[in-house]
Design a protein around this motif. Sequence first.
Motif, PDB file in Angstrom:
ATOM      1  N   THR A 488       0.830  -1.214   0.000  1.00  0.00           N
ATOM      2  CA  THR A 488       0.000   0.000   0.000  1.00  0.00           C
ATOM      3  C   THR A 488       0.853   1.247   0.000  1.00  0.00           C
ATOM      4  OG1 THR A 488      -1.746  -1.159   1.218  1.00  0.00           O
ATOM      5  CG2 THR A 488      -1.798   1.245   1.252  1.00  0.00           C
ATOM      6  N   GLY A 778      -3.124  -4.547  -1.159  1.00  0.00           N
ATOM      7  CA  GLY A 778      -2.358  -3.296  -1.119  1.00  0.00           C
ATOM      8  C   GLY A 778      -2.671  -2.386  -2.284  1.00  0.00           C
ATOM      9  N   GLY A 782      -4.248   1.265  -1.917  1.00  0.00           N
ATOM     10  CA  GLY A 782      -3.539   2.395  -2.531  1.00  0.00           C
ATOM     11  C   GLY A 782      -4.405   3.124  -3.537  1.00  0.00           C
TER      12      GLY A 782
END
Length: 835
Positions: A488, A778, A782
């Motif tokens: 992330t 992740g 993100g």
Amino acid sequence: MSLSLASLWRIARRDLSARIRGLRLLAVCLFLGVATLAAIGSLTASITEELSRRGQTILGGDIEIGIAQREASEAELKAFAAVGTVSETVRLRAMAIGPEGSDSVLAELKSVDDAYPLYGKFLLQGGKVASAPVRGEIYIGEALADRFNLAIGDAVRFGEASFKVSGIIAEEPDRLGEGFTLGPVAIVAPDSLADTKLIQPGSMFESKYRIKLPTSADPEAVAKSLEQQFPSAGWDITDRSNGAPGTRRFIERMGQFLTLVGLAALVIAGIGVGNGVGSYLESKRAGIATLKVTGADSGIIFRIYMMQIFAVAIAAIVVGLAVGSVMPMAIGWVSGDILPVAPGFTLHPLPLIISAIYGLLIAFAFALPPLARARTVPAAGLYRSVVEGAKRIDRRTAIWVTACIVAIVALAVGTAREPIFSLGFIGAAFALLLLLGAIAWVMRAVALRIPRPKAPLPRLALTNLHRPGSHTQALVIALGLGLTLFVTLAAIQTSINHEIQNSVPERAPSFFALDIPRERTEEFSAMVRKEAPDAEINLIPSLRGTIVEFGGQRVDQLEELPEGAWVLNGDRGLTYSPIVPEGSEVIAGEWWPADYKGPALVSLDVRVAESLSVGVGDSLTVSVLGVEIPTKIASLREVKWENFGLNYALVFSPGTFDAAPHSMVATLTVPAKAERALAKSIPPAFPSSSLIEVGEVVSQVTVLLQQMAQAIAAAASIAILAGIAVLVGAIAAARQSRVYDSVIMKLLGATRRQILGAQALEYAILAAVLGLVALALGLGAGWYVIVQIFDFTFAPDPATLAWTLIGGAGLTFALGMLGSLPILAARPAEALRSL
């Protein structure tokens, strides 16, 4: 068997090592989470308290009335004077021209009267307390003095007037209340501002009237009374309770976000607490069994070890609170001028109490299950637990744990500025933990059902994933959290770097030009094309106005502004155009014809329309120079705000503002070799205009984005540390059963290399599977941060993600192997005697 609390504590204290061996992970996890929460809460409280305490000084008065593009009328001035002492300032952007026209730079020119400042001190370098400068003289900011290498007595020019520098500004008391600026400040007297001839019909400037009220007056009531007297004035009125509303709002929201990050880190660390307590009780297995054999019942066992756990937890929480309470002062010292106000050393009980409650709830919720297992399992079962594995917790324990979780959620939501956002954040964190738990269950089920490999090491590695007493679930959660956080963070940082390096420079023009006189637009274009024949020039009209009505609702009659309706906060930029502006796309309604001459229409940014709950056909009224202009919404547009063009939320039909004096603004895209020539030639020829070099703006945006990425990295590092703590706890919790395995394998002839190889293969299987899971989770996290929160383009760098994933997996793999080394050192005879 019944024992007093004193007797129970005596047993607990004697059994508890002075070095709290076995409970260090519990102490570290709680300290990390509580200190983080206490620091964030104390810092937010310190800044908001300082803003409130200095509200009068920051605002410049008890009440501030801002008026765009005009000065107050006689009737308005008389009303202001009737309620208190009035100070008038006028602020505009203007080009400062150095000695002999050597250079020019955009500055914030501000005129102040003799009553300025009503609160605080206006200081010059050298400690001199100043008032308004005399006519023909000027006080300048240190940045402007450095840019032109100016000293006291030198000259600087604004517009058509040259001024003698009579002081360098050390402290402008209302600096924070003025908001964001694009250049250094310069302060003159009102007569001197008139000498510059910078204020012309249509010029972009703002008049501010600060009022000092009698001590018995209520600022909020006075402000409402003034608004009722002049409902169509188009003022932006603020009282001392919120002298810097944008700063306060940013600090409070950032504080809430960081608090949630800290809480998530504390919850993650709570898993480490559970693992650490489980490992500790596993090491005390023989002692617990002995106590039970000698007559101690489950309640006594529970109380003895609960006393130990809570003694360590309370000590860790107290130390965490102590560190967190002094962190604001340390952060203020390290950050320098980054923070809007310097936080002092003041204890804020509420955030400390909330942090302590979080710590106690987390400790209780995650320590209770392993403690309950030790309490409910009979003595013989304790001796067999190495091979039998842990039993499920009883119903009463489940109820208590659920109550703790509910209390944590209720506390987080109840103390949040935006409860729905907080609830969603917490829900996502718990959903991630549940998902990782489900993945662990699936891995155990698959490992149990797939065909057994013939090679002994792979067979042993697969068996370790599902055998009784395995700690697959704890390891999956630990590895999954750590790798997901790494991915992330990498996705966010590389996307922000992409935004900095690729998006902004490709879209940005060379200059913004403001306050170009309408009657001189052809002359302006000719001058630009003389220096750059291929220049791209985009000229559009520009005014300032205030929305006073939308969809049949008067703004001054609303008790609270709609969520996200930023266009209602003060005056806004307005323009008109016969064609759809560049960077906009009509998505609802229709654009008016190029030769339209009918009633006033407006095209609205679709997000603004959503925040106001209006659509095509609804009414919208703006106040320009005190005159209300009713319009009808003709279309909604999708605006590309990130293209560094001249984007406006409100675009009106031609003819709407014919009676209002206004100027033009422009974007100029020229070759790099012509930029310097234009920067020198335009300011002297158009002294009332301002030329903004977009390169400087891009630099400021770049710095802002980089600071944003650093702040995210700093916040995420806390959660990453917590994830590492969870991994350490999982390894520690599995150590006793690993020792048993190691001893049996050694007795059967296995070498240390083979034992370590089996464990390495087990961790490799976990890392490979969880690497793919972490990549998906992740990237999803993100994407949400970049697209939904920052509204940037999601463009993570594949190579960086790959190396981050490999590095994160390598780190967790290394931690697992390091945790296995003590297991290899176990001697069979000694280990068998302790089993």
